[in-house]
Design a protein around this motif. Sequence first.
Motif, PDB file in Angstrom:
ATOM      1  N   GLU A 133       0.837  -1.197   0.000  1.00 33.37           N
ATOM      2  CA  GLU A 133       0.000   0.000   0.000  1.00 33.37           C
ATOM      3  C   GLU A 133       0.873   1.249   0.000  1.00 33.37           C
ATOM      4  O   GLU A 133       1.762   1.384   0.837  1.00 33.37           O
ATOM      5  N   SER A 191      -3.624   5.471  -1.828  1.00 39.32           N
ATOM      6  CA  SER A 191      -4.227   6.057  -0.635  1.00 39.32           C
ATOM      7  C   SER A 191      -4.550   7.530  -0.804  1.00 39.32           C
ATOM      8  O   SER A 191      -4.021   8.227  -1.673  1.00 39.32           O
ATOM      9  N   TYR A 237      -7.738   7.338   4.602  1.00 40.66           N
ATOM     10  CA  TYR A 237      -7.342   7.503   5.994  1.00 40.66           C
ATOM     11  C   TYR A 237      -8.245   8.535   6.659  1.00 40.66           C
ATOM     12  O   TYR A 237      -8.387   9.656   6.153  1.00 40.66           O
ATOM     13  N   SER A 277       0.794   9.172  -4.641  1.00 42.39           N
ATOM     14  CA  SER A 277       0.337   7.797  -4.434  1.00 42.39           C
ATOM     15  C   SER A 277       0.406   6.988  -5.732  1.00 42.39           C
ATOM     16  O   SER A 277       0.853   5.834  -5.743  1.00 42.39           O
TER      17      SER A 277
END
Length: 427
Positions: free
Chosen positions: A170, A208, A243, A190
């Motif tokens: 990730e 992410s 997140y 990302s």
Amino acid sequence: MAAPAGPGRFTRFVRRAARDGRLVVQPRMGFGTVGQMRAGLEAVSGIEAATIGTITVDSYTRVNDHASARLALEQGEDLNGFPLVAHGPEVTRQMLAGIATDAFPVQVRHGSALPGELFAALVAAGIDATEGGPVSYCLPYSRVPLAQAVAAWADCCEMLAGTGEPVHMESFGGCMLGQLCPPSLLIALSILEGLFFREHGLRDISVSYAQQTHPQQDIEALSALRALASEWLGDTDWHSVLYTYMGVYPRSRRGAYGLLEASAVLAARSGTERLIVKTAAESNRIPSIAENVDALEFAASVAERETSAELAGIVDSGIYEEAQAIITHTLTLGSDVGSALVRAFALGHLDVPFCLHQDNANRCRARIDGRGRLTWVDPGGVPVPQARALTENPGRLTARGLLDMLSYNERRYDREEVTGREAHRLG
């Protein structure tokens, strides 16, 4: 060497949950002792939700100071995470026996710019999922030269790709410094880290994005992230992860749960497959197992009430266009992704606002505008279309102004009148 074809159990689990219409929720949990860590994983695995277990390593392991981690264990000191290398692969393997399964994958989270020893230990322990990246775990967390981190991560990715089983990686690129980084730059970093992983043999990837300060802007950003991942990483097994806000967290329980609720709504409405959850204790200490469980159950229950939004109606503020421009330009600067990243930062064409790492130009600036959106003030050398980049003249940035921006969500969600669903309404 390329990784084995097809997704590993981590991504298979995420895909099964997505087919069932369930958001995967995951804690940021790590404890020093085997007993605590196993108890935490068992508690998370027992939740009535689609959950993934997390082993977050301690700060000694993050910087490869394994001698200090071993000494702390011997002296019975508390650690702020699990010292996987100090415990050793066999101890870790035994701890995970009967817990880490196809129905409950476990991921190691770490923050290390030079993760070679850690990755070797987690592979030896039978763990098949981790995260980070050559930029996202170098610039914010270390003084390691970027070129050194890029070389180390290239070796580590190739080692993981050669294990014989799919290993999930990730990118942490969507979380640079947690806050005050424009969405297009988070998305570009990302995707670029995803391309770096693919270049070094990994084919099981997630990209992410960290929740910021404006729900509609975040919906647009997540839509752009997923569109760009389809374009750039379409030949890999990928999914997206959100997140819960990574900056200064609300101090009140009501405020903390209001912000968590907003992130769960955002994940569900954007079609994001996985959510990294924060707890009500984030502002002052390491959360307990019970607090992690409570936050996970709450986030999962919120997501169950939501459905994916009709994303075609999103107002286009240029996030996709900006991110695409950054990615495309960066890739022209080197013969491979790693060298392009190093050169882009050396030229200031990749630049993280307010980041003090020696390889970051720190010339560009962003701000939270009067609508609560995170926008460019001056992109510096970052190649975003100028017409989109410049907002209204914000005046000179002062220390007080910076502190006010850093505490924006804390103040917003701790206000008594902004609670629950009112605080995160997407309309």
